[in-house]
Scaffold this active site. Structure first.
Site, mmCIF file in Angstrom:
data_model
loop_
_atom_site.group_PDB
_atom_site.id
_atom_site.type_symbol
_atom_site.label_atom_id
_atom_site.label_comp_id
_atom_site.label_asym_id
_atom_site.label_seq_id
_atom_site.Cartn_x
_atom_site.Cartn_y
_atom_site.Cartn_z
ATOM 1 C CB CYS A 59 -0.935 0.003 1.197
ATOM 2 S SG CYS A 59 -1.972 -1.467 1.293
ATOM 3 C CG HIS A 118 -3.110 3.188 1.682
ATOM 4 N ND1 HIS A 118 -3.806 2.740 0.586
ATOM 5 C CD2 HIS A 118 -3.196 2.198 2.616
ATOM 6 C CE1 HIS A 118 -4.279 1.527 0.838
ATOM 7 N NE2 HIS A 118 -3.926 1.181 2.055
ATOM 8 C CG ASN A 130 -7.139 -0.832 1.464
ATOM 9 O OD1 ASN A 130 -6.391 -0.710 0.491
ATOM 10 N ND2 ASN A 130 -6.696 -1.043 2.689
#
Lengths: 79, 328
Positions: B126, B250, B284
């Site tokens: 990520c 993120h 996500n």
């Protein structure tokens, strides 16, 4: 710092993180069952308590702190 | 013995900048109610409260990671006004390719129409997008590339246990891309890149190949360690927190995102700083989340050309990255 001072300081953190009134954060209350605090909020409370009281509260210890009284006693022993 | 021949070196332009963005998402909109209806013990209120996700986008069965990378990359080229022929390097940040061989970058480049480019994948999970932006920027400044297409692309559908209620509610599929080119002025600041390999066990794969994370530990790490990395990135750019117009962490969990915003405001970031919250409708998407959020915010008119953006990546490894860049 006596236990009542720790409880008050902890209650201020709980109010800021979870929106629970300071007077409701009493030693007999369960964080999860009575105050409706979830696991991520518990982490936020622990992190702020570490800064405020100068203690370390690792995640495995945090799991044992079921009630406000458990947390007050832990901080009193370890601060 | 003959004298060793002298090798020549190269250098590029003094600076680099972002030229444009594009993104692509899974074709299927999956709501929290859809997940609950599939037999997972969860509900809409619980998911919104814990992770801030209202709905996420998952790929169709025949929609591959490379399909989404191609779509995002093509849109980024169009947005930049750059033709595929002008691109000489394609970099795909990903941690969810189905296998290690072949990589995603070469086939993605070919399908976009980029001929014979340098093409490689980068895995910093990520944290991958700022890592990739740094590599692209430094390839150009070092004279090894002229224009680089950077794509973050993930297809978590393949790596999620759809009965694991802790993780199946979080992850999603998609790609975000940008084009990086040379500039007289430096508009992509030096990054702060790092890792904590001692914490490797906090995020990984189960023996069955499904993603897991130690939720509380990751949350504690992200809410305590990431804001200071963002502050260091601002320092590395030679500016102040109050100069930041847009914060793009993120999109791991809305509570982590909001926590980072709160910490940075306490340290001097402005109240009117825009904080990316793309996770609410995208889920996500790991290395895709930062460029996808920027693309969506530009399209919605929430951010404008010239805005100073603070990008912060963090995830498995554990890896982290922070970087300031100017919005094209």
């Amino acid at each position: 710092m006596d236990n009542e001072e720790i409880r008050t300081g902890l209650a201020e953190i709980v109010e800021e993180v979870a929106g629970v009134a300071v007077d409701d954060v009493t030693v007999d209350k369960s964080f999860v069952d009575d105050l409706d605090i979830d696991s991520l909020s518990m982490v936020e409370i622990a992190v702020q308590a570490e800064d405020k009281f100068g203690v370390k509260i690792p995640d495995d210890e945090l799991a044992n702190l079921k009630t406000v009284g458990d947390a007050v006693n832990y901080i009193a022993r370890n601060a | 013995m003959s004298e060793r021949p002298k090798l020549i070196g190269r250098t590029g332009p003094a600076g680099t900048r972002l030229l444009g963005f594009g993104s692509a998402q899974g074709n299927r909109v999956v709501t929290n109610d859809d997940i609950a209806a599939s037999g997972v013990d969860t509900n809409d209120e619980w998911i919104r409260q814990r992770v801030g996700i209202i709905e996420r986008r998952l790929a169709d069965p025949d929609q591959s990671l490379v399909d989404m990378a191609v779509e995002a990359g093509s849109k980024a080229l169009a947005d930049s006004g750059v033709s595929p022929e002008e691109i000489d390097t394609v970099l795909v940040a990903t941690c969810t390719m189905p296998g290690n061989i072949p990589n995603a970058a070469a086939q993605t480049a070919d399908r976009i129409g980029v001929r014979s480019p340098a093409a490689f994948d980068l895995n910093a999970a990520c944290a991958g997008f700022p890592y990739s932006l740094t590599v692209a920027s430094d390839l150009i400044r070092g004279g090894s590339a002229n224009k680089v297409l950077v794509i973050g692309a993930e297809r978590f559908t393949d790596w999620v246990d759809w009965q694991d209620r802790a993780n199946c509610i979080i992850f999603a599929d998609g790609a975000g891309a940008c084009v990086v080119g040379g500039s007289d002025e430096q508009l992509i600041a030096p990054a702060v890149l790092g890792s904590s390999g001692d914490l490797v066990d906090m995020i990984g794969l189960t023996p069955a190949g499904h993603i897991f994370q130690e939720g509380q530990s990751v949350f504690r790490w992200a809410t305590t360690q990431i804001a200071p990395i963002a502050e260091r990135a601002v320092e590395a750019a030679g500016i102040k927190l109050s100069d930041i117009d847009v914060l793009v962490p993120h999109q791991a969990n809305l509570r982590i995102v909001e926590h980072i915003g709160k910490r940075l405001r306490a340290k001097g970031a402005r109240e009117d700083m825009v904080v990316a919250d793309d996770i609410t409708h995208s889920g996500n998407t790991s290395s895709a989340s930062i460029p996808m959020a920027i693309d969506h915010m530009r399209a919605a008119g929430r951010i404008a050309s010239g805005d100073v953006m603070l990008l912060v990546g963090f995830g498995a490894g554990l890896s982290y990255s922070g970087q300031v860049a100017v919005c094209p």
